[in-house]
Design an enzyme around this catalytic site. Structure first.
Site, PDB file in Angstrom:
ATOM      1  N   LEU A  77       0.807  -1.214   0.000  1.00  0.00           N
ATOM      2  CA  LEU A  77       0.000   0.000   0.000  1.00  0.00           C
ATOM      3  C   LEU A  77       0.839   1.262   0.000  1.00  0.00           C
ATOM      4  O   LEU A  77       0.406   2.300  -0.485  1.00  0.00           O
ATOM      5  CB  LEU A  77      -0.930   0.009   1.217  1.00  0.00           C
ATOM      6  CG  LEU A  77      -1.952  -1.122   1.315  1.00  0.00           C
ATOM      7  CD1 LEU A  77      -2.698  -1.040   2.631  1.00  0.00           C
ATOM      8  CD2 LEU A  77      -2.919  -1.061   0.142  1.00  0.00           C
ATOM      9  N   LYS A 127       1.952  -3.571   8.743  1.00  0.00           N
ATOM     10  CA  LYS A 127       3.118  -2.694   8.760  1.00  0.00           C
ATOM     11  C   LYS A 127       4.341  -3.515   9.177  1.00  0.00           C
ATOM     12  O   LYS A 127       4.413  -4.015  10.300  1.00  0.00           O
ATOM     13  CB  LYS A 127       2.906  -1.538   9.731  1.00  0.00           C
ATOM     14  CG  LYS A 127       4.065  -0.566   9.809  1.00  0.00           C
ATOM     15  CD  LYS A 127       3.742   0.559  10.784  1.00  0.00           C
ATOM     16  CE  LYS A 127       4.895   1.539  10.890  1.00  0.00           C
ATOM     17  NZ  LYS A 127       4.595   2.616  11.862  1.00  0.00           N
ATOM     18  N   ASP A 155       3.851  13.086  15.648  1.00  0.00           N
ATOM     19  CA  ASP A 155       4.087  12.949  14.207  1.00  0.00           C
ATOM     20  C   ASP A 155       2.779  13.026  13.432  1.00  0.00           C
ATOM     21  O   ASP A 155       2.534  12.236  12.524  1.00  0.00           O
ATOM     22  CB  ASP A 155       4.813  11.637  13.911  1.00  0.00           C
ATOM     23  CG  ASP A 155       5.457  11.631  12.521  1.00  0.00           C
ATOM     24  OD1 ASP A 155       5.744  12.726  11.984  1.00  0.00           O
ATOM     25  OD2 ASP A 155       5.657  10.535  11.960  1.00  0.00           O
TER      26      ASP A 155
END
Length: 768
Positions: free
Chosen positions: A455, A477, A574
């Site tokens: 992705l 991930k 972040d």
């Protein structure tokens, strides 16, 4: 404790198209009548009514590196999938036929026989007496059934069935256990080798004692137990009964019977349990063109070398967990270091056990091509890898990364298992449920991390789309290997799932910890990340004003939860467009908590020498001095808000004067031309609402943290028409022309620190 491994075997799609096609011609029968027979020749076999299984003669070993044996056996296998497995049942496993003279016959005395040039083999009970006619039929369950035929031609009493005489495979509807009244004991046994289906080293059955559990025996000694059957699962092996969406699992225990069985909920489901030559229970289910398998066994998979054999052996002074035996193609140089054991009763697992117990042994393999006998290597032998040679099992000693091992051990110590559910313990609290995935499960879900499944690429590794066996889509991930930063991020995200749960935060489903592999499994976000829409001229047109307002308010609600309403206060550190994911309804969810910090209730700010985040989104006090607080996230939110309204990146200079987005917004504000920053393609609401959103954005990016609003104040300003807005003060600019061009920036008082830019998360470490 049983360990789970998911292995995948691919087949040509044409096989499976034939396999599931109900329209292909059936020229074979499912039934033999008395006096009929099957010969060992092509095209002569029984096929079950709907073409699921086939009975005929075969030579096992097609999948072996040595190839098939010349010996012949009568067996049952999947029709149109002839080579995997070789067979799910074998009629004569202990008595091979050495040529193709074999004939399978239903004799006139109502018994099943294998007749060959060297004599005959009884398949059914030769002492059984029957007064009427009988037939033998291959059913779509894979069961070969000998039964009487009544005078009106219907099926009568079952006289014999292959399900009562299993070999190495348990099919749906078969039993593992004991029938006391009939004196029946149902067990499955591993094959001796890939070429020899005779009874091997391992046997699986039900505990004959008072405990309701499964046991694997290794040469009649208990090798593994499943743990007690309780609440529909086995205590030590919950993965064996996890797929309740596909199967019904049953354990019966009374005076007459004690057995375990499972059935499929949908007749189209193809499944089997197999006890392999390494003592592992493989539960395989056909998913389209792929066999997906979970594995239960007593061994602990080596988390450093995934290729090491998983077979349980007792530790010794020379085998302490820092080594393992790994299959490698090649050969040992020099015959003087070889020791041969020509015993054909030795299986490959026996070779393994012998080598493991001998401290001088550094490798082994089978002598004979049928997988029997052993060759052992010792001394200072040199192994030469060569792909043209068969596999040799070679001792492999590896080093551990002390820092990573310590970190993962600390994490593991906080994980508590409740059946197949895991929870993370934080202090005295037990957090949200999550799941531990095996590496092989993740490999199967992502099609071996294929490019088609990818992705995107984050700062700490790639992100993939995965599909679990039950069809659930997930985001995967995969953190960078051997990365200290990756390990810290991984541990941070796992820790936070014990604390955070909100509709505007991405939900972490589980993780995988195996060797250097550190993988996070998230709920799947169908529309990927916000930046894919904002900064793409085509996709941005799909974002109408109300959708953008919902996204902005959702992000704000997620931040407010982190700062104020969660059980612990969290600073994200972040926040950026690529870390805002969108579900199928375009609802925003904040993701990527690897850099987040948990604040104590009495903490208002903190200082760090380790600055992490993304230039263009980092507040000036954080980027320059390492000071962060809730107001750091507010600054990032302000940048993101201006990007959403303008459709431009803050890291891109937007005018001939070389102004970044924040600078340009400020200059236009001062000139009274604020609306010029709005994306011209955006079909906005009222002029006043757009101006309000831009003003809120500027209030969030003011230079001094104390001037910025809190997230609760931000939400009030965004959602209320009566909340007065103050004029913004001078914003802070944390990006220069060189940074936007991609050069390295040196921070004051941190001369050894470097950072990457262009919207990539960075980490700044203090020099040593």
């Amino acid at each position: 404790m049983a360990k789970l491994r998911n292995t995948v075997f691919l087949y040509f799609s044409c096989f499976c198209m034939h396999y599931f096609s109900s329209s292909h011609a059936q020229t074979q029968n499912a039934t033999l009548k008395q006096g009929q027979q099957l010969r060992d020749q092509d095209g002569d076999y029984l096929v079950s009514e709907n073409g699921l299984f086939k009975l005929g003669f075969f030579s096992p070993g097609n999948s072996s590196v040595f190839g098939a044996t010349s010996n012949r056996y009568l067996g049952i296998w999947y029709y149109k999938l002839p080579n995997d497995p070789d067979a799910v049942w074998v009629a004569n496993p202990e008595t091979p036929i050495i040529d193709t003279s074999g004939v399978f016959a239903l004799a006139s005395d109502a018994t099943l026989k294998l007749i060959h040039g060297g004599g005959q083999i009884s398949v059914s009970d030769p002492n059984q007496t029957v007064s009427g006619n009988v037939t033998v039929s291959l059913l779509d369950t894979g069961n070969l059934v000998l039964r009487e035929v009544t005078s009106n031609g219907t099926h009568g009493e079952v006289l014999w069935e292959s399900f009562d005489h299993p070999t190495n495979t348990l099919l749906p509807g078969m039993k593992l256990g004991i029938n006391v009244e009939a004196g029946q004991n149902w067990t499955i046994s591993s094959w001796f080798s890939d070429q020899i289906p005779a009874t091997g080293v391992f046997r699986l059955g039900v505990d004959p004692g008072s405990t309701n559990q499964l046991i694997i025996w290794r040469r009649d000694e208990v090798y593994w137990s499943s743990g007690v059957w309780e609440n529909g699962t086995f205590q030590n092996a919950p993965e064996m009964t996890r797929r309740v969406d596909l199967f019904e699992f049953t354990f019966v225990s009374n005076k007459e019977d004690k057995y375990f069985t499972y059935t499929v909920k949908n007749r189209s489901t193809v499944s089997r349990w197999e006890l392999n030559a390494w003592g592992q229970i493989m539960h395989s289910t056909l998913n389209g063109t792929t066999w997906e398998s979970t594995e239960a066994s007593p061994c602990t998979f080596n988390l450093t070398n995934l290729g090491a054999l998983c077979i349980e052996e007792k530790p010794s002074e020379c085998r302490n967990g820092s080594d393992g035996l790994v299959p490698v193609r090649g050969y040992f140089d020099g015959n003087e270091i070889l020791h041969h054991d020509n015993n054909t009763e030795m299986t490959i697992s026996d070779c393994h056990a012998t080598c493991w117990s001998d401290c001088a042994c550094i490798g082994y393999k089978s002598i004979y091509t049928n997988g029997t006998g052993c060759v052992f290597m010792s001394g200072e032998a040199k192994f030469i890898p060569n792909s043209y040679f068969d596999a040799t099992y070679v001792l492999n000693i590896w080093n551990h990364s002390k820092g990573q091992d310590q970190g993962l051990d600390e994490l593991r110590s906080q994980i508590t298992r409740f059946g197949h559910i895991y929870k993370l313990k934080i202090g005295e609290r037990i957090g949200q449920n999550f799941r531990m995935f095996s590496f092989s499960e993740v490999v199967a879900a992502t099609d071996n991390f294929s490019s088609a499944s990818k992705l995107g690429q984050g700062g700490f590794g790639p992100v993939y789309k995965g599909v679990l066996p039950d069809g659930e889509q997930v985001g995967v991930k995969r953190l960078a290997r051997s990365s200290g930063q990756g390990l810290e991020e991984f541990m941070n995200e796992i820790t936070l799932i014990a604390e955070l749960q909100h509709s505007n935060l991405v939900r972490l489903l589980g993780c995988c910890i195996q060797g250097e592999e550190k993988i996070l499994i998230y709920e799947f976000m169908a529309n990927k990340s916000l930046d894919a829409f904002l900064f793409d001229s085509t996709r941005r047109k799909k974002l109408d004003w109300q959708t953008l307002v919902n996204i902005i308010e959702g992000i704000a609600q997620g931040l407010l939860y982190l700062h104020k309403h969660s059980r612990v206060r969290v600073i994200h550190r972040d926040l950026k467009a690529s870390n805002i994911l969108l579900d199928e309804n375009m609802n925003p969810k904040i993701s990527d908590f690897g850099m987040a910090r948990i604040f104590g209730q009495n903490e208002s700010m903190a200082n760090t020498v380790r600055v992490v985040g993304t230039y263009g989104y980092m507040s000036p006090e954080y980027a320059m001095r390492g000071i962060f607080s809730e107001k750091s996230d507010v600054y990032s939110f302000g940048v993101l808000l201006l990007e959403i309204i303008s459709g431009k990146k803050n890291t891109t200079f937007l005018s001939s004067n070389g102004l970044c987005l924040i600078e340009l917004a400020w200059e236009l504000w001062k000139q009274g031309q604020t609306l010029e920053i709005k994306d011209t393609s955006l079909d906005c609401g009222s002029k006043e609402e757009v101006l309000k959103f831009i003003q809120v954005g500027l209030l969030c990016v003011q230079e001094y943290a104390e001037d910025r609003a809190t997230m609760s104040e931000v939400i009030s300003m965004l959602t209320s028409d009566v909340t007065p807005l103050s004029d913004p003060k001078q914003p802070a600019y944390t990006i220069s022309r060189s940074e936007a061009a991609g050069s390295t920036r040196t921070l004051p008082d941190r001369s050894s620190n470097t950072a990457s830019v262009n919207n990539v998360s960075i980490t700044l470490m203090e020099g040593r």
